[in-house]
Motif scaffolding. Structure first.
Motif, PDB file in Angstrom:
ATOM      1  N   GLY A 177       0.811  -1.209   0.000  1.00 37.79           N
ATOM      2  CA  GLY A 177       0.000   0.000   0.000  1.00 37.79           C
ATOM      3  C   GLY A 177       0.844   1.259   0.000  1.00 37.79           C
ATOM      4  N   THR A 178       0.184   2.386  -0.168  1.00 32.64           N
ATOM      5  CA  THR A 178       0.849   3.687  -0.176  1.00 32.64           C
ATOM      6  C   THR A 178       0.925   4.303   1.217  1.00 32.64           C
ATOM      7  OG1 THR A 178      -1.252   4.822  -0.588  1.00 32.64           O
ATOM      8  CG2 THR A 178       0.020   4.126  -2.520  1.00 32.64           C
ATOM      9  N   GLY A 179       0.221   3.697   2.181  1.00 38.67           N
ATOM     10  CA  GLY A 179       0.110   4.304   3.501  1.00 38.67           C
ATOM     11  C   GLY A 179      -1.061   5.253   3.611  1.00 38.67           C
ATOM     12  N   PHE A 180      -1.828   5.362   2.518  1.00 40.61           N
ATOM     13  CA  PHE A 180      -2.998   6.237   2.494  1.00 40.61           C
ATOM     14  C   PHE A 180      -4.193   5.465   1.946  1.00 40.61           C
ATOM     15  CE2 PHE A 180       0.711   9.022   1.607  1.00 40.61           C
ATOM     16  CZ  PHE A 180       0.678   9.770   2.778  1.00 40.61           C
ATOM     17  N   VAL A 181      -5.392   6.014   2.177  1.00 41.87           N
ATOM     18  CA  VAL A 181      -6.589   5.485   1.522  1.00 41.87           C
ATOM     19  C   VAL A 181      -6.636   6.079   0.121  1.00 41.87           C
ATOM     20  CG1 VAL A 181      -9.107   5.579   1.481  1.00 41.87           C
ATOM     21  CG2 VAL A 181      -7.925   5.035   3.611  1.00 41.87           C
ATOM     22  N   ASP A 182      -6.608   5.218  -0.878  1.00 42.12           N
ATOM     23  CA  ASP A 182      -6.564   5.673  -2.267  1.00 42.12           C
ATOM     24  C   ASP A 182      -7.951   5.854  -2.870  1.00 42.12           C
ATOM     25  OD1 ASP A 182      -3.543   5.380  -2.686  1.00 42.12           O
ATOM     26  OD2 ASP A 182      -4.106   3.380  -1.973  1.00 42.12           O
ATOM     27  N   SER A 183      -8.917   5.051  -2.409  1.00 42.98           N
ATOM     28  CA  SER A 183     -10.284   5.131  -2.930  1.00 42.98           C
ATOM     29  C   SER A 183     -11.270   4.979  -1.785  1.00 42.98           C
ATOM     30  CB  SER A 183     -10.551   4.033  -3.970  1.00 42.98           C
ATOM     31  OG  SER A 183      -9.647   4.102  -5.045  1.00 42.98           O
ATOM     32  N   LEU A 184     -12.406   5.645  -1.910  1.00 41.74           N
ATOM     33  CA  LEU A 184     -13.516   5.499  -0.967  1.00 41.74           C
ATOM     34  C   LEU A 184     -14.721   5.032  -1.762  1.00 41.74           C
ATOM     35  CD1 LEU A 184     -15.108   5.885   1.667  1.00 41.74           C
ATOM     36  CD2 LEU A 184     -15.278   8.320   1.128  1.00 41.74           C
ATOM     37  N   LEU A 185     -15.216   3.843  -1.441  1.00 44.93           N
ATOM     38  CA  LEU A 185     -16.346   3.258  -2.160  1.00 44.93           C
ATOM     39  C   LEU A 185     -17.577   3.252  -1.263  1.00 44.93           C
ATOM     40  CD1 LEU A 185     -17.735   1.699  -4.437  1.00 44.93           C
ATOM     41  CD2 LEU A 185     -16.680  -0.405  -3.555  1.00 44.93           C
ATOM     42  N   LEU A 186     -18.575   4.069  -1.624  1.00 45.12           N
ATOM     43  CA  LEU A 186     -19.877   4.058  -0.950  1.00 45.12           C
ATOM     44  C   LEU A 186     -20.724   3.027  -1.688  1.00 45.12           C
ATOM     45  CD1 LEU A 186     -20.235   7.903  -0.519  1.00 45.12           C
ATOM     46  CD2 LEU A 186     -19.670   6.244   1.245  1.00 45.12           C
ATOM     47  N   VAL A 187     -20.663   1.823  -1.201  1.00 43.08           N
ATOM     48  CA  VAL A 187     -21.005   0.668  -2.011  1.00 43.08           C
ATOM     49  C   VAL A 187     -22.489   0.544  -2.334  1.00 43.08           C
ATOM     50  CG1 VAL A 187     -21.261  -0.899  -0.049  1.00 43.08           C
ATOM     51  CG2 VAL A 187     -20.492  -1.790  -2.244  1.00 43.08           C
ATOM     52  N   ASN A 188     -23.362   1.106  -1.510  1.00 43.17           N
ATOM     53  CA  ASN A 188     -24.792   0.937  -1.768  1.00 43.17           C
ATOM     54  C   ASN A 188     -25.536   2.263  -1.904  1.00 43.17           C
ATOM     55  OD1 ASN A 188     -24.492   1.606   0.913  1.00 43.17           O
ATOM     56  ND2 ASN A 188     -26.086   0.230   1.661  1.00 43.17           N
ATOM     57  N   LEU A 189     -24.817   3.313  -2.289  1.00 39.16           N
ATOM     58  CA  LEU A 189     -25.443   4.613  -2.509  1.00 39.16           C
ATOM     59  C   LEU A 189     -25.083   5.140  -3.892  1.00 39.16           C
ATOM     60  CD1 LEU A 189     -24.790   6.399   0.913  1.00 39.16           C
ATOM     61  CD2 LEU A 189     -26.954   5.442   0.099  1.00 39.16           C
ATOM     62  N   ARG A 190     -25.991   5.915  -4.448  1.00 38.03           N
ATOM     63  CA  ARG A 190     -25.735   6.600  -5.713  1.00 38.03           C
ATOM     64  C   ARG A 190     -25.365   8.059  -5.428  1.00 38.03           C
ATOM     65  NH1 ARG A 190     -27.958   3.390  -9.782  1.00 38.03           N
ATOM     66  NH2 ARG A 190     -29.515   1.872  -9.063  1.00 38.03           N
ATOM     67  N   ARG A 191     -24.658   8.659  -6.353  1.00 34.48           N
ATOM     68  CA  ARG A 191     -24.279  10.063  -6.188  1.00 34.48           C
ATOM     69  C   ARG A 191     -25.498  10.957  -5.988  1.00 34.48           C
ATOM     70  NH1 ARG A 191     -19.862   8.412  -9.092  1.00 34.48           N
ATOM     71  NH2 ARG A 191     -17.886   9.408  -8.492  1.00 34.48           N
ATOM     72  N   ALA A 192     -26.549  10.692  -6.752  1.00 35.49           N
ATOM     73  CA  ALA A 192     -27.732  11.551  -6.695  1.00 35.49           C
ATOM     74  C   ALA A 192     -28.365  11.559  -5.311  1.00 35.49           C
ATOM     75  CB  ALA A 192     -28.754  11.096  -7.734  1.00 35.49           C
ATOM     76  N   GLN A 193     -28.187  10.476  -4.549  1.00 37.19           N
ATOM     77  CA  GLN A 193     -28.801  10.409  -3.228  1.00 37.19           C
ATOM     78  C   GLN A 193     -28.179  11.396  -2.243  1.00 37.19           C
ATOM     79  OE1 GLN A 193     -28.477   5.849  -3.072  1.00 37.19           O
ATOM     80  NE2 GLN A 193     -30.305   6.239  -1.840  1.00 37.19           N
ATOM     81  N   LEU A 194     -26.954  11.827  -2.507  1.00 39.21           N
ATOM     82  CA  LEU A 194     -26.273  12.731  -1.580  1.00 39.21           C
ATOM     83  C   LEU A 194     -26.215  14.164  -2.093  1.00 39.21           C
ATOM     84  CD1 LEU A 194     -23.315  10.535  -0.265  1.00 39.21           C
ATOM     85  CD2 LEU A 194     -25.620  10.814   0.641  1.00 39.21           C
ATOM     86  N   GLN A 195     -26.872  14.431  -3.197  1.00 39.30           N
ATOM     87  CA  GLN A 195     -26.902  15.803  -3.691  1.00 39.30           C
ATOM     88  C   GLN A 195     -27.664  16.693  -2.713  1.00 39.30           C
ATOM     89  OE1 GLN A 195     -28.507  15.833  -7.663  1.00 39.30           O
ATOM     90  NE2 GLN A 195     -26.634  15.046  -8.587  1.00 39.30           N
ATOM     91  N   GLY A 196     -27.049  17.777  -2.327  1.00 42.08           N
ATOM     92  CA  GLY A 196     -27.694  18.714  -1.416  1.00 42.08           C
ATOM     93  C   GLY A 196     -27.613  18.340   0.046  1.00 42.08           C
ATOM     94  N   VAL A 197     -26.999  17.199   0.373  1.00 43.56           N
ATOM     95  CA  VAL A 197     -26.858  16.809   1.779  1.00 43.56           C
ATOM     96  C   VAL A 197     -25.459  17.233   2.226  1.00 43.56           C
ATOM     97  CG1 VAL A 197     -27.173  14.957   3.464  1.00 43.56           C
ATOM     98  CG2 VAL A 197     -28.330  14.824   1.253  1.00 43.56           C
ATOM     99  N   HIS A 198     -25.303  18.521   2.520  1.00 45.11           N
ATOM    100  CA  HIS A 198     -23.986  19.106   2.772  1.00 45.11           C
ATOM    101  C   HIS A 198     -23.326  18.515   4.016  1.00 45.11           C
ATOM    102  CE1 HIS A 198     -25.160  22.000  -0.270  1.00 45.11           C
ATOM    103  NE2 HIS A 198     -26.255  22.263   0.406  1.00 45.11           N
ATOM    104  N   TRP A 199     -24.127  18.182   5.003  1.00 48.47           N
ATOM    105  CA  TRP A 199     -23.603  17.628   6.258  1.00 48.47           C
ATOM    106  C   TRP A 199     -22.795  16.369   5.984  1.00 48.47           C
ATOM    107  CZ3 TRP A 199     -23.917  13.280   9.364  1.00 48.47           C
ATOM    108  CH2 TRP A 199     -23.696  13.437  10.733  1.00 48.47           C
ATOM    109  N   VAL A 200     -23.307  15.505   5.109  1.00 53.95           N
ATOM    110  CA  VAL A 200     -22.639  14.233   4.833  1.00 53.95           C
ATOM    111  C   VAL A 200     -21.290  14.463   4.159  1.00 53.95           C
ATOM    112  CG1 VAL A 200     -22.776  12.076   3.533  1.00 53.95           C
ATOM    113  CG2 VAL A 200     -24.791  12.939   4.727  1.00 53.95           C
TER     114      VAL A 200
END
Length: 486
Positions: A177-200
């Motif tokens: 590994g690089t010592g860092f997180v290279d990717s973050l996978l939100l495995v059961n959500l779509r991008r559209a579901q988080l539109q406008g949810v600034h807190w998240v």
């Protein structure tokens, strides 16, 4: 060639439910001749890789193994995704690897891994159409994908993740590994579901910050959208899949931060990221002398809010405090939540997602949580007190409705659950009924409790010294009242 059938549970993204997958798994003896006979070629190696995966490195990749980080996390090496299922390819070498931990098929609450036994993993891969996600991928499974703006469920996932990423032991569990997180996978959500949810979005940035190189705000961000468009024949491999145990898979159902130091550091980073000034003095006894009655716009209701407000105003007169009713939506900006908590010394609210913001309260602040009748499925009533306890300098008390007279049911049909015990109320419908029902609060008892503890709170008394036992649910005798119990 031997075969066997396995039935395992997986999460159906489109239907938002668990399904049983029946798979015919073969013990395959793969040879170079088999590759030629099948005619299967690796198209990912013949054309330019898609934007988030690259060419599969081939013979250098072995079977799937797992490294356990104790109760906190697990890292899967060479984990595979294909057509909405996850696979652990196990050959003789991986099954007899003394350095590998016993492989856990339960990835998360919604995700399971199917074990695929083969004789030789490198030869088996030659029969597949493959892609490869290099480095370390943090897999986040939001527990209830139908409610992507629920702050409480996000806190259940992100606070343990922040703890593990900050502690750093996971870096020793990844391979190459690089010592860092290279990717973050939100495995059961779509991008559209988080539109406008600034807190998240703000919380995601704070969560992964300890695992990123300086100057990078977010790793490569992947959603179910990316997985959905893959060719159904494509096998996507993850070099290192980091899965952090939330309270649903944690052996002790633990939530919140791993230590008070981490909880307080996260709060400080939230203030800095929001540009909100910390109230002074930043210490026990120094919280603002403001009582905030918090209500979600269009959310959980306290039916006798007027009587409760009047009781709080009496407290304000007696102790020289201001009373501030405050309503907010989940679409509000992250700084607005932090600022509201910064101005609060006593927070009163019905149990609900907005209470996730108690993590931003200043030292010495008080939370009085109003727990609805029959609200106790899988320890759900303690989601938010687990957060404040893990921060260590916030007083958290609760009043619990222990009789159906404190519940205002939507209609007569839903009122039939009034005589069910908390243990019996574990079905989805019963829980939804009590989440939807209005709540009556015992204003006199709440007033008495606050008048008893607030003078000591503002003298700077220690949190542990003033702590009270968490109120237990109602214990009822008799039966549900339904015909089969009569």
């Amino acid at each position: 060639m031997q075969s066997k059938q396995l039935c395992t549970t997986a999460f159906d993204i489109r239907q938002q439910r668990s399904v049983c997958l029946l798979a015919q798994l073969y013990l395959i003896q793969v040879t170079e001749a088999d590759v030629g006979q099948t005619g299967v070629t690796n198209s990912a190696q013949q054309q330019s890789a898609d934007w988030f995966y690259e060419d599969f490195p081939g013979g250098t990749v072995g079977g799937t193994t797992m490294t356990s980080g104790g109760l906190g996390y697990k890292v899967y090496h060479n984990l595979w995704y294909q057509n909405e299922r996850y696979f652990a390819v196990e050959d003789n070498a991986t099954l007899h690897d003394p350095s590998a931990a016993p492989l856990k098929t339960e990835l998360t609450i919604n995700m399971w891994t199917m074990r695929l036994p083969v004789t030789s993993a490198p030869l088996y891969y030659q029969n597949l159409k493959t892609g490869w996600v290099r480095g370390t991928t943090l897999i986040v499974d939001f527990p209830f994908a139908a409610f992507p703006d629920n702050m409480g469920h996000w806190a259940e996932v992100l606070l343990p993740a922040y703890s593990v990423l900050s502690q750093g032991a996971w870096k020793h569990s990844v391979r190459n590994g690089t010592g860092f997180v290279d990717s973050l996978l939100l495995v059961n959500l779509r991008r559209a579901q988080l539109q406008g949810v600034h807190w998240v979005w703000a919380m995601l940035k704070l969560t992964v910050e300890p695992a990123l190189p300086p100057g990078l705000e977010m790793p490569r961000l992947l959603f179910y959208d990316e997985l959905e468009v893959l060719d159904k024949a494509m096998w996507l491999g993850f070099q290192n899949a980091l899965v952090i145990n939330d309270r649903y898979v944690h052996e002790h159902g633990k939530g919140g931060f791993a230590s008070t130091e981490l909880g307080q550091r996260f709060r400080e980073r939230a203030y800095a990221a929001s540009g909100v000034q910390q109230p002074q003095p930043w210490q026990l006894g120094g919280a603002p002398r403001t009582i905030t009655l918090l209500t979600a716009v269009g959310g959980e209701q306290v039916e006798n809010r007027g009587a409760l407000t009047a009781a709080l105003q009496d407290i304000g007169i007696a102790l020289g405090m201001k009373v501030r009713p405050f309503s907010i939506t989940t679409g509000a900006s992250f700084p607005s939540y932090v600022a509201a908590m910064a101005r609060t010394g006593v927070l009163i609210s019905r149990h609900g997602p907005l209470l996730a913001n108690t993590m931003f309260l200043p030292p010495g602040a008080v939370v009085l949580e109003l727990l609805p009748y029959n609200w106790e499925w899988r320890g759900v009533s303690e989601i938010y007190v687990n957060i404040t306890r893990s921060i260590g300098d916030i007083h958290h008390f609760a009043w619990r409705a222990k009789h159906p007279r404190w519940a205002a049911y939507y209609d007569v049909d839903e009122a039939r659950y009034a005589d069910w015990t908390a243990e019996e109320c574990s079905s989805r419908h019963c829980l939804e009924v009590h989440a939807r029902a209005g709540m009556m609060a015992d204003a006199a008892t709440i007033q008495e409790l606050l008048l008893d503890v607030l003078p000591a709170v503002y003298r700077g008394e220690n949190v542990s010294a003033l702590a009270q036992p968490w109120p237990k649910g109602a214990v009822k005798s008799g039966n549900t009242g339904l015909w089969w119990d009569k």
